[in-house]
Scaffold this motif. Structure first.
Motif, PDB file in Angstrom:
ATOM      1  N   ILE A 130      39.787 -38.426   0.592  1.00 46.02           N
ATOM      2  CA  ILE A 130      40.175 -37.983   1.673  1.00 46.02           C
ATOM      3  C   ILE A 130      41.702 -37.599   1.948  1.00 46.02           C
ATOM      4  O   ILE A 130      42.215 -36.698   2.289  1.00 46.02           O
ATOM      5  N   LEU A 131      42.445 -38.694   1.653  1.00 40.02           N
ATOM      6  CA  LEU A 131      43.775 -38.855   1.686  1.00 40.02           C
ATOM      7  C   LEU A 131      44.359 -37.819   0.961  1.00 40.02           C
ATOM      8  O   LEU A 131      45.480 -36.951   1.286  1.00 40.02           O
ATOM      9  N   CYS A 132      43.869 -37.466  -0.331  1.00 47.60           N
ATOM     10  CA  CYS A 132      44.573 -36.437  -1.268  1.00 47.60           C
ATOM     11  C   CYS A 132      44.015 -35.059  -0.583  1.00 47.60           C
ATOM     12  O   CYS A 132      44.951 -34.114  -1.072  1.00 47.60           O
ATOM     13  N   ALA A 133      43.009 -34.965  -0.416  1.00 47.29           N
ATOM     14  CA  ALA A 133      42.629 -33.657   0.289  1.00 47.29           C
ATOM     15  C   ALA A 133      43.498 -33.243   1.560  1.00 47.29           C
ATOM     16  O   ALA A 133      43.801 -32.040   1.709  1.00 47.29           O
ATOM     17  N   PHE A 176      25.969 -36.208  -3.332  1.00 47.99           N
ATOM     18  CA  PHE A 176      27.277 -35.332  -3.071  1.00 47.99           C
ATOM     19  C   PHE A 176      26.883 -34.752  -1.669  1.00 47.99           C
ATOM     20  O   PHE A 176      25.739 -34.280  -1.177  1.00 47.99           O
ATOM     21  N   PHE A 177      28.234 -34.521  -1.012  1.00 37.60           N
ATOM     22  CA  PHE A 177      28.029 -33.474   0.335  1.00 37.60           C
ATOM     23  C   PHE A 177      29.597 -33.341   0.483  1.00 37.60           C
ATOM     24  O   PHE A 177      30.424 -33.662  -0.257  1.00 37.60           O
ATOM     25  N   LEU A 178      29.414 -32.260   1.481  1.00 34.79           N
ATOM     26  CA  LEU A 178      30.864 -31.635   1.839  1.00 34.79           C
ATOM     27  C   LEU A 178      31.320 -31.856   3.262  1.00 34.79           C
ATOM     28  O   LEU A 178      30.309 -32.130   4.143  1.00 34.79           O
ATOM     29  N   VAL A 179      32.406 -32.402   3.507  1.00 34.23           N
ATOM     30  CA  VAL A 179      32.870 -32.846   4.614  1.00 34.23           C
ATOM     31  C   VAL A 179      34.103 -31.895   5.308  1.00 34.23           C
ATOM     32  O   VAL A 179      35.039 -31.631   4.404  1.00 34.23           O
ATOM     33  N   ARG A 180      34.036 -31.516   6.412  1.00 33.71           N
ATOM     34  CA  ARG A 180      35.163 -30.912   6.911  1.00 33.71           C
ATOM     35  C   ARG A 180      36.333 -31.957   7.218  1.00 33.71           C
ATOM     36  O   ARG A 180      36.178 -32.776   8.108  1.00 33.71           O
ATOM     37  N   ILE A 181      37.597 -31.636   6.831  1.00 34.58           N
ATOM     38  CA  ILE A 181      38.763 -32.355   6.778  1.00 34.58           C
ATOM     39  C   ILE A 181      38.965 -32.747   8.376  1.00 34.58           C
ATOM     40  O   ILE A 181      39.360 -33.863   8.675  1.00 34.58           O
ATOM     41  N   ALA A 182      38.995 -31.513   9.156  1.00 32.26           N
ATOM     42  CA  ALA A 182      39.470 -31.780  10.393  1.00 32.26           C
ATOM     43  C   ALA A 182      38.561 -32.855  11.341  1.00 32.26           C
ATOM     44  O   ALA A 182      39.109 -33.416  12.137  1.00 32.26           O
ATOM     45  N   SER A 183      37.363 -32.737  11.063  1.00 31.80           N
ATOM     46  CA  SER A 183      36.501 -33.558  11.747  1.00 31.80           C
ATOM     47  C   SER A 183      36.886 -35.180  11.476  1.00 31.80           C
ATOM     48  O   SER A 183      36.311 -36.025  12.391  1.00 31.80           O
TER      49      SER A 183
END
Length: 199
Positions: free
Chosen positions: A35-38, A86-93
């Motif tokens: 997450i931090l890298c993204a 695996f799953f996709l997560v919205r960074i803003a959330s």
């Protein structure tokens, strides 16, 4: 070895950012480092994939398209019938929900995170076109000590935090399962292994 794999990845995929942990900090902290890298890269989404899962080449595009249709979608999952992992997560959330709880280390950390997404008002969606396959079993399976320890301890954490109305029922059920099913099986399998070593 891990060091050799790290060097191989850097050579084969020079355009990729490879994060190497100096010690095993657990599954949750591994995802948190992603997450931090993204975030540092300015990404809008993060596709989290377990190391034993192969994701179909069309899955990412399909999952992003679904997420783009509604800003309240925080999580996008693959087709329900396929292997998870695996799953996709919205960074803003994540700025509202927070990171995965490192206390869990293994098991229940994602369930806790997903529950917090729901509590924050985000929607979860699944995409039939997103397919994936799991190549091997999880490292801490039903016959390992780590399985018993983390499944039980983290189950207490999770149910006490998110399902307090059924916490007592779950705890009694879990203890009964361990006493009459899992532990006897583990002892039996351990003795089998011991006798095989003597033969």
């Amino acid at each position: 070895s891990a060091a050799e794999m790290y060097k191989t990845l850097r050579i084969q995929y020079p355009e990729a950012s490879v994060v190497r942990q100096r010690e095993n900090l657990g599954h949750g902290e591994g995802v948190n480092s992603q997450i931090l890298c993204a975030m540092e890269a300015g990404a809008d989404y993060l596709l989290s994939v377990d190391n034993d899962v192969i994701v179909d080449s069309k899955a990412l595009k399909a999952m992003v398209q679904v997420a783009e249709n509604d800003s309240q979608i925080g999580l996008v999952f693959p087709k329900a019938e396929t292997a998870s992992g695996f799953f996709l997560v919205r960074i803003a959330s994540i700025k509202k929900v927070g990171y995965l709880d490192p206390r869990y280390f293994l098991y229940f950390d994602e369930q806790d995170w997903f529950a917090r997404f729901a509590q924050a008002g985000y929607i979860s969606s699944s995409v039939p076109e997103a397919l994936g396959t799991r190549e091997c079993a999880l490292p801490a399976g039903p016959s390992s000590r780590a399985y018993y320890y983390y499944q039980t301890r983290n189950g207490f954490y999770f149910h006490r935090s998110h399902r307090p109305k059924v916490f007592l029922w779950w705890a009694l059920s879990r203890l009964a399962t361990m006493a009459f099913s899992e532990l006897p099986r583990a002892v039996f399998e351990g003795r089998q292994a011991e006798w095989r070593g003597r033969s």
